[in-house]
Design a protein around this motif. Structure first.
Motif, short mmCIF file in Angstrom:
data_model
loop_
_atom_site.label_atom_id
_atom_site.label_comp_id
_atom_site.label_asym_id
_atom_site.label_seq_id
_atom_site.Cartn_x
_atom_site.Cartn_y
_atom_site.Cartn_z
N ALA A 162 1.82 10.48 12.01
CA ALA A 162 1.23 9.18 11.68
C ALA A 162 0.61 9.19 10.30
N ALA A 163 -0.13 10.24 9.98
CA ALA A 163 -0.80 10.32 8.68
C ALA A 163 0.20 10.39 7.54
N ARG A 164 1.29 11.10 7.76
CA ARG A 164 2.32 11.25 6.71
C ARG A 164 2.98 9.91 6.39
N ILE A 165 3.32 9.16 7.43
CA ILE A 165 3.95 7.86 7.22
C ILE A 165 2.96 6.88 6.62
N GLU A 166 1.72 6.91 7.09
CA GLU A 166 0.69 6.02 6.54
C GLU A 166 0.48 6.27 5.05
N LYS A 167 0.50 7.51 4.64
CA LYS A 167 0.34 7.85 3.23
C LYS A 167 1.48 7.25 2.40
N ALA A 168 2.71 7.35 2.90
CA ALA A 168 3.85 6.78 2.20
C ALA A 168 3.77 5.26 2.12
N LEU A 169 3.32 4.64 3.21
CA LEU A 169 3.15 3.19 3.24
C LEU A 169 2.11 2.76 2.22
N ASN A 170 0.97 3.43 2.21
CA ASN A 170 -0.12 3.05 1.29
C ASN A 170 0.28 3.26 -0.16
N GLU A 171 1.07 4.28 -0.44
CA GLU A 171 1.56 4.49 -1.80
C GLU A 171 2.50 3.37 -2.23
N THR A 172 3.26 2.84 -1.28
CA THR A 172 4.18 1.74 -1.59
C THR A 172 3.39 0.46 -1.90
N PHE A 173 2.30 0.23 -1.18
CA PHE A 173 1.48 -0.95 -1.46
C PHE A 173 0.99 -0.97 -2.91
N LEU A 174 0.76 0.20 -3.49
CA LEU A 174 0.22 0.29 -4.84
C LEU A 174 1.23 -0.08 -5.91
N GLN A 175 2.50 -0.18 -5.53
CA GLN A 175 3.57 -0.55 -6.47
C GLN A 175 4.10 -1.93 -6.07
N LYS A 176 3.48 -2.93 -6.64
CA LYS A 176 3.70 -4.31 -6.21
C LYS A 176 5.17 -4.71 -6.17
N GLU A 177 5.95 -4.24 -7.15
CA GLU A 177 7.36 -4.63 -7.20
C GLU A 177 8.16 -4.07 -6.02
N GLN A 178 7.60 -3.08 -5.34
CA GLN A 178 8.30 -2.48 -4.20
C GLN A 178 7.95 -3.14 -2.88
N CYS A 179 7.06 -4.13 -2.93
CA CYS A 179 6.60 -4.81 -1.72
C CYS A 179 7.44 -6.05 -1.42
N THR A 180 7.33 -6.54 -0.20
CA THR A 180 8.02 -7.77 0.18
C THR A 180 7.31 -8.98 -0.43
N GLY A 181 7.95 -10.13 -0.36
CA GLY A 181 7.46 -11.33 -1.04
C GLY A 181 6.08 -11.77 -0.62
N ASP A 182 5.73 -11.60 0.65
CA ASP A 182 4.41 -12.03 1.12
C ASP A 182 3.29 -11.21 0.50
N LEU A 183 3.62 -10.03 -0.04
CA LEU A 183 2.63 -9.16 -0.70
C LEU A 183 2.75 -9.23 -2.22
N GLY A 184 3.54 -10.19 -2.71
CA GLY A 184 3.65 -10.39 -4.15
C GLY A 184 4.80 -9.67 -4.81
N GLN A 190 13.10 1.47 2.51
CA GLN A 190 13.62 2.63 1.78
C GLN A 190 12.59 3.19 0.81
N PHE A 191 11.80 2.33 0.19
CA PHE A 191 10.74 2.80 -0.70
C PHE A 191 9.74 3.67 0.07
N ILE A 192 9.43 3.28 1.29
CA ILE A 192 8.54 4.10 2.13
C ILE A 192 9.18 5.44 2.44
N ILE A 193 10.44 5.39 2.83
CA ILE A 193 11.17 6.60 3.17
C ILE A 193 11.23 7.56 1.99
N ASP A 194 11.44 7.01 0.80
CA ASP A 194 11.53 7.85 -0.41
C ASP A 194 10.23 8.61 -0.69
N LYS A 195 9.12 8.09 -0.18
CA LYS A 195 7.82 8.72 -0.44
C LYS A 195 7.41 9.72 0.64
#
Length: 333
Positions: A295-317, A327-332
């Motif tokens: 859980a912690a490993r996946i959460e870390k990858a998710l939170n790193e993706t949030f920090l790169q706005k262009e990698q987020c879905t439209g509702d997050l800008g 895929q961006f989450i998986i890559d991290k």
């Protein structure tokens, strides 16, 4: 290997469910899925909103992950969510709300968990209608045992996770008996868990004002079914909306984790859906199963993706599709 019942749901449900499945596979999470559907899709396929095969699966696995489902409105069907909660006595609705770097909100420093009683109150379905008089009665029934169970669950969670403050939200100034039941149950739980050093209570209307004025003052909140339903969405709004918060329905013998937003049929199949809410619910499920490192490993990858706005879905800008965000989450990882 943990066997888990997977309920893809309706609308965007299958898309965001597939996102979680793909991320878990990439992270080599030891989960095996037993897939059964519920909602309108299941009704069309099997003639039932909740097919017997789904019940059989849940009773085998004792844990489920559920995407958003649609219950037909105005056709006499009881809510899928309420049916499952009441059938399996999933009396705890647990909804964390936490500020996340990268997700822009009006507030900072929020880290609270709401415990909503999940089976009683106005959602018990005790309604009567006198057509002659034009009067509808909806009975909000709560029990001593129900109050004790949800209050004890909130204090036990606070104790286990090192949280020191529990707040009870109620309307005891008007609902004298119902308010007293919850207040008495909370006081008894506070005495059982003295390591939770601060317990207080707030009248529900004041609680709403306090939450939107100074939400960082709260830690663990416990309340009844209707008040919890309202407060949980309010708390979600403080940290980015229903698309980024997790949810769990937990009983003594079973737990079902779910995305708490709707099925959004208007964007289904367009690759626009944000899978964060379901993914975070799945991470709660992993912690429930004792798989905290995954859980912690996946959460870390998710939170790193949030920090790169262009990698987020439209509702997050961002501009990423559901699959690209996944895929961006998986890559991290």
């Amino acid at each position: 290997m943990h066997l888990v019942t997977l309920i893809p749901g309706d609308g965007i449900g299958p898309e965001i469910t597939q996102s979680v499945v793909d991320i878990f596979a990439a992270a080599q999470v030891p989960v095996q899925w037993d897939t059964h559907n519920a909602g309108e899709t299941a009704l069309a396929e099997s003639g039932s909103l909740l097919p017997q095969g789904l019940y059989d699966s849940l009773e085998r696995t004792k844990v489920g992950l559920k995407g958003p489902v649609t219950t037909p409105i105005g056709k006499g069907f009881k809510s899928v969510n309420i049916t499952l909660r009441q059938k399996y006595d999933l009396y705890q609705n647990v909804r964390p709300a936490q500020t996340t770097p990268g997700i822009k909100t009006r507030f900072e420093g929020i880290d609270l968990v709401l415990f909503r009683e999940n089976t009683e109150g106005l959602y018990a379905g005790l309604e009567m209608y006198d057509e002659r008089l034009g009067i509808a009665d909806s009975i909000s029934r709560i029990t001593v045992e129900g109050c004790r169970k949800i209050c004890r669950a909130a204090f036990a969670y606070a104790s286990k996770h090192g949280r020191k403050h529990v707040t009870m939200a109620h309307k005891g100034n008007i609902l004298k008996n119902a308010g007293k039941l919850m207040l008495d149950a909370a006081k008894a739980a506070a005495a059982e868990f003295p390591e939770v050093t601060f317990y207080d209570d707030r009248i529900i209307d004041n609680m709403c004002m306090q939450l939107v004025g100074k939400p960082e003052q709260f830690d663990v909140i416990v309340t009844t079914n209707l008040f919890g339903d309202i407060l949980s969405d309010l708390c979600a709004g403080l940290v980015g909306g229903l698309g980024v918060v997790s949810g769990a329905n937990i009983g003594d013998d079973m737990a079902i984790f779910e995305a708490v937003h709707g099925s959004a049929p208007d964007i289904a199949g367009q690759g626009k859906a944000n899978p964060t809410a379901l993914l975070r619910s799945a991470l709660m499920m992993l912690e429930h199963l004792g798989e905290k490192e995954h859980a912690a490993r996946i959460e870390k990858a998710l939170n790193e993706t949030f920090l790169q706005k262009e990698q987020c879905t439209g509702d997050l800008g961002g501009k990423a599709s559901t699959k690209e965000f996944t895929q961006f989450i998986i890559d991290k990882l």
